[in-house]
Design a protein around this motif. Structure first.
Motif, mmCIF file in Angstrom:
data_model
loop_
_atom_site.group_PDB
_atom_site.id
_atom_site.type_symbol
_atom_site.label_atom_id
_atom_site.label_comp_id
_atom_site.label_asym_id
_atom_site.label_seq_id
_atom_site.Cartn_x
_atom_site.Cartn_y
_atom_site.Cartn_z
ATOM 1 N N MET A 257 71.645 43.754 74.862
ATOM 2 C CA MET A 257 71.869 42.717 75.869
ATOM 3 C C MET A 257 73.012 43.143 76.784
ATOM 4 O O MET A 257 74.083 43.540 76.323
ATOM 5 N N VAL A 258 72.782 43.073 78.099
ATOM 6 C CA VAL A 258 73.747 43.559 79.079
ATOM 7 C C VAL A 258 73.937 42.513 80.166
ATOM 8 O O VAL A 258 72.968 41.908 80.636
ATOM 9 N N THR A 259 75.183 42.308 80.571
ATOM 10 C CA THR A 259 75.513 41.476 81.727
ATOM 11 C C THR A 259 76.407 42.286 82.657
ATOM 12 O O THR A 259 77.349 42.927 82.208
ATOM 13 N N VAL A 260 76.095 42.264 83.950
ATOM 14 C CA VAL A 260 76.798 43.095 84.936
ATOM 15 C C VAL A 260 77.318 42.206 86.055
ATOM 16 O O VAL A 260 76.618 41.290 86.513
ATOM 17 N N LYS A 261 78.540 42.485 86.506
ATOM 18 C CA LYS A 261 79.128 41.802 87.650
ATOM 19 C C LYS A 261 79.174 42.742 88.838
ATOM 20 O O LYS A 261 79.659 43.872 88.744
ATOM 21 N N TYR A 262 78.676 42.255 89.991
ATOM 22 C CA TYR A 262 78.790 42.954 91.265
ATOM 23 C C TYR A 262 79.618 42.092 92.217
ATOM 24 O O TYR A 262 79.474 40.862 92.238
ATOM 25 N N SER A 263 80.456 42.749 93.006
ATOM 26 C CA SER A 263 81.142 42.013 94.069
ATOM 27 C C SER A 263 80.142 41.677 95.163
ATOM 28 O O SER A 263 79.019 42.187 95.188
ATOM 29 N N SER A 264 80.548 40.834 96.087
ATOM 30 C CA SER A 264 79.649 40.450 97.179
ATOM 31 C C SER A 264 79.291 41.641 98.064
ATOM 32 O O SER A 264 78.279 41.624 98.756
ATOM 33 N N SER A 265 80.123 42.700 98.021
ATOM 34 C CA SER A 265 79.845 43.909 98.808
ATOM 35 C C SER A 265 79.051 44.950 98.031
ATOM 36 O O SER A 265 78.774 46.027 98.546
ATOM 37 N N GLY A 292 84.947 29.553 86.604
ATOM 38 C CA GLY A 292 84.675 30.939 86.978
ATOM 39 C C GLY A 292 84.210 31.809 85.839
ATOM 40 O O GLY A 292 83.841 32.962 86.070
ATOM 41 N N SER A 293 84.230 31.306 84.618
ATOM 42 C CA SER A 293 83.727 32.102 83.496
ATOM 43 C C SER A 293 82.207 32.047 83.476
ATOM 44 O O SER A 293 81.575 31.304 84.223
ATOM 45 N N ILE A 294 81.615 32.856 82.591
ATOM 46 C CA ILE A 294 80.169 33.039 82.579
ATOM 47 C C ILE A 294 79.618 32.657 81.207
ATOM 48 O O ILE A 294 80.177 33.029 80.174
ATOM 49 N N PHE A 295 78.503 31.940 81.210
ATOM 50 C CA PHE A 295 77.749 31.670 79.987
ATOM 51 C C PHE A 295 76.413 32.393 80.081
ATOM 52 O O PHE A 295 75.714 32.287 81.088
ATOM 53 N N VAL A 296 76.064 33.137 79.030
ATOM 54 C CA VAL A 296 74.809 33.881 78.986
ATOM 55 C C VAL A 296 74.048 33.498 77.725
ATOM 56 O O VAL A 296 74.620 33.489 76.627
ATOM 57 N N VAL A 297 72.775 33.191 77.881
ATOM 58 C CA VAL A 297 71.909 32.855 76.755
ATOM 59 C C VAL A 297 71.076 34.076 76.401
ATOM 60 O O VAL A 297 70.449 34.684 77.282
ATOM 61 N N GLY A 298 71.086 34.454 75.123
ATOM 62 C CA GLY A 298 70.305 35.584 74.650
ATOM 63 C C GLY A 298 68.944 35.158 74.151
ATOM 64 O O GLY A 298 68.692 33.973 73.895
ATOM 65 N N GLY A 299 68.057 36.146 74.001
ATOM 66 C CA GLY A 299 66.677 35.863 73.657
ATOM 67 C C GLY A 299 66.367 35.912 72.178
ATOM 68 O O GLY A 299 65.216 35.765 71.788
ATOM 69 N N LEU A 304 74.430 32.675 72.246
ATOM 70 C CA LEU A 304 75.184 32.299 73.446
ATOM 71 C C LEU A 304 76.468 33.098 73.521
ATOM 72 O O LEU A 304 77.205 33.213 72.535
ATOM 73 N N VAL A 305 76.729 33.680 74.696
ATOM 74 C CA VAL A 305 77.945 34.462 74.922
ATOM 75 C C VAL A 305 78.716 33.817 76.052
ATOM 76 O O VAL A 305 78.159 33.482 77.097
ATOM 77 N N HIS A 306 80.015 33.627 75.848
ATOM 78 C CA HIS A 306 80.910 33.108 76.879
ATOM 79 C C HIS A 306 81.842 34.233 77.302
ATOM 80 O O HIS A 306 82.607 34.740 76.501
ATOM 81 N N ILE A 307 81.750 34.637 78.552
ATOM 82 C CA ILE A 307 82.521 35.768 79.077
ATOM 83 C C ILE A 307 83.568 35.226 80.049
ATOM 84 O O ILE A 307 83.236 34.504 80.980
#
Length: 307
Positions: A257-265, A292-299, A304-307
């Motif tokens: 499981m992977v979560t990636v952050k990209y800036s607006s640019s 501003g934090s992130i919640f991700v649901v896994g399959g 549940l991951v709170h980043i």
């Protein structure tokens, strides 16, 4: 509990592979459910939207049909902005041309059309009432992402295709706070390199002009597939799914499981991998919290991951 037949295969275990049910909530707490099929006690079967009040009662059911000899209807997603809803999917069979429908929040159908493409993937509204439909087209046995833009009355304003060097399939899109569109896709670089797919995130102007594109490719021995994305109020983009780098062990083909952050640019700022040694765990849902934090649901299971 809204009884009905929401798939051509309404009594088959295979139904889950054909029928998607998505929903949107308005500011008053009403829910708009988009799916295929029809609700019991209401006429028609096809593209269906059900409005449920915040108290849990059905306010209305609206259905539209497309010209289809088989009467198959497959819905990918429903979107809400203001008093307008957009529904996209396919008819006849799951990979037929993209079928699109716009209605208002009273259940009144406004317009619909069918456009070239392998099913409708997603829809979005801009702040001026224009609507965008996402699909992909098959060109010489490879895929290109395609975006259609219509005005509020259904007139086609422009269309744009995107080729990232292989076979590219569309998945999802979101309107950014800066009035641009971020599109999530996935594709390979075959036949010259690899048949494994990588996820692609790209940003376009509202006229379709490409601003930037990024591939996430950290796994040479398996697919990397995006499942969902979210855009924060400052324009940052978060994509979650399944891919690499492989989490160790004897099998180099394992995914995680992977979560990636990209800036607006478009800068890849970080990636967060969840090493469970279970290659079937994938990020399936993602939300940006008010802090501003992130919640991700896994399959896998209740993950549940709170980043």
């Amino acid at each position: 509990n809204i009884d009905g037949a929401y798939s051509y295969f309404s009594n088959s275990p295979m139904s889950m592979f054909w029928t998607k049910i998505t929903s949107q909530m308005d500011a008053e707490g009403n829910i708009y459910i988009g799916t295929a099929g029809g609700a019991s006690g209401y006429p028609g079967s096809g593209f269906t939207v059900v409005k449920v009040t915040k108290a849990g009662s059905v306010a209305w059911v609206s259905t539209t049909t497309f010209n289809s000899a088989t009467q198959f209807h497959f819905v990918s997603n429903v979107r809400l902005k203001g008093n307008k809803l957009a529904v996209t999917g396919a008819t006849s069979y799951s990979s037929a041309n993209a079928s699109n429908w716009v209605l208002d929040t009273t259940g009144t159908s406004l317009w619909s059309n069918v456009q070239e493409g392998v099913g409708g993937s997603d829809a979005a509204f801009d702040n001026n009432g224009n609507v965008y439909f996402l699909t992909w087209v098959s060109i010489n046995f490879t895929g290109d992402v395609r975006l259609y833009k219509f005005n509020s009355t259904g007139t086609l304003l422009c269309q744009k295709s995107y080729d990232f060097g292989g076979s590219d399939l569309s998945a999802r899109m979101e309107l950014t706070p800066g009035n641009k569109l971020v599109i999530m896709a996935y594709g390979n670089t075959a036949p010259n390199n690899s048949y494994y797919v990588d996820w692609i995130t790209f940003k376009v102007k509202l006229n379709g002009t490409l601003l930037w594109s990024k591939k996430y490719d950290h796994h040479a021995s398996n697919d990397e597939i995006p499942r969902m994305m979210a855009v924060a109020s400052d324009g940052d983009i978060f994509v979650t799914g399944i891919g690499g780098p492989y989490p160790g062990g004897s099998s180099l083909s394992r995914q995680q499981m992977v979560t990636v952050k990209y800036s607006s640019s478009g800068t890849e700022e970080w990636s967060y991998v969840t090493d469970t040694l279970n290659e079937y765990n994938s990020g399936e849902g993602i939300a940006v919290a008010t802090d501003g934090s992130i919640f991700v649901v896994g399959g896998v299971n209740t993950f549940l991951v709170h980043i």
